[in-house]
Write an enzyme that holds these catalytic residues in place. Structure first.
Site, mmCIF file in Angstrom:
data_model
loop_
_atom_site.group_PDB
_atom_site.id
_atom_site.type_symbol
_atom_site.label_atom_id
_atom_site.label_comp_id
_atom_site.label_asym_id
_atom_site.label_seq_id
_atom_site.Cartn_x
_atom_site.Cartn_y
_atom_site.Cartn_z
ATOM 1 C CB CYS A 72 24.510 -5.464 -14.139
ATOM 2 S SG CYS A 72 23.141 -5.812 -13.046
HETATM 3 C C1 BEZ Z 1 19.996 -7.405 -15.319
HETATM 4 O O1 BEZ Z 1 20.883 -6.902 -14.668
HETATM 5 O O2 BEZ Z 1 20.088 -7.504 -16.520
HETATM 6 C C2 BEZ Z 1 18.742 -7.883 -14.665
HETATM 7 C C3 BEZ Z 1 18.809 -8.312 -13.356
HETATM 8 C C4 BEZ Z 1 17.650 -8.762 -12.763
HETATM 9 C C5 BEZ Z 1 16.437 -8.725 -13.454
HETATM 10 C C6 BEZ Z 1 16.394 -8.256 -14.750
HETATM 11 C C7 BEZ Z 1 17.571 -7.818 -15.351
#
Ligand code: BEZ
Length: 213
Positions: free
Chosen positions: A46
């Site tokens: 994100c």
């Molecule tokens: C992320 O945003 O990095 C993430 C969120 C959930 C699972 C894997 C990655």
């Protein structure tokens, strides 16, 4: 929870965001819009996504597109995370991030898929036209960061259809030939498409891409 389909009016809502309270339809105004959710603040994928969106702001502005992000985290969390995004992605977050702690917007847009994760939004994307209808819905899993070049490509295609009566063929990219929409009779093509056309089949008519600006 509601099901939103292409052509539906995007549900309106009032929400708290990192840039103050937002009434979605008023905030959109005459613009195109992107509403996109991410699983959680302070997560690695994100962080790269929101940094990328901030860097793409000139591209969204050029296309008259406003962007709003969303997660079920609160405003204080958003504020701290924005500092991290700015620092690590070498940018300045320049769009609102909705703090959907009570999950009202997530429910309206069906952004929580409980069999994937009951407590986090998936990576939903909604593209909304100036008439507030939904033009594109994409859902990515939490572990896959979105391709924002693809999003710009689809917005270009949607705007070509909206403003120039062309569709875009497989793997189309900006500058490639476009497809004349079936609603235009071949005899009417010259008056709509001064750059000319090629009739491959009566139902497959190609024309150079109209100017997007
Ligand atoms: C992320 O945003 O990095 C993430 C969120 C959930 C699972 C894997 C990655």
């Amino acid at each position: 929870m509601s099901t939103i389909r292409l052509g539906d009016v995007a549900p309106n809502f009032t929400a708290q965001t990192s840039q103050g309270e937002l009434v979605f339809h008023d905030w959109l105004g005459e613009s195109w819009g992107i509403l996109f959710s991410h699983p959680a603040d302070y997560t690695p994928v994100c962080t790269t996504e929101l940094g990328t969106v901030a860097k793409y702001k000139p591209e969204f502005d050029k296309r008259n597109v406003k962007v709003a992000a969303l997660s079920v985290d609160g405003l204080e969390s958003h504020k701290g995370w924005i500092s991290d995004i700015n620092e690590t992605q070498n940018t300045t977050v320049n769009f609102p991030i909705i703090a959907d702690e009570n999950r009202e917007v997530s429910a309206l847009y069906d952004m929580i898929h409980p069999n994937s994760d009951a407590n986090a939004t998936v990576r939903s994307v909604f593209v909304i036209a100036p008439d507030k209808t939904v033009k594109l819905i994409i859902t990515y899993p939490a572990s896959t960061g979105r391709n924002f070049d693809e999003l710009l490509r689809v917005i270009d295609s949607l705007q070509l259809t909206a403003y120039h009566k062309v569709a875009t063929p497989a793997n189309w990219k900006n500058g490639d030939d476009c497809v004349v929409v079936p609603a235009i009779a071949t005899s009417d093509i010259p008056k709509h498409f001064p750059k000319g056309y090629t009739e491959v089949k009566p139902y497959l008519r190609l024309t150079p891409q109209p100017n997007l600006d």
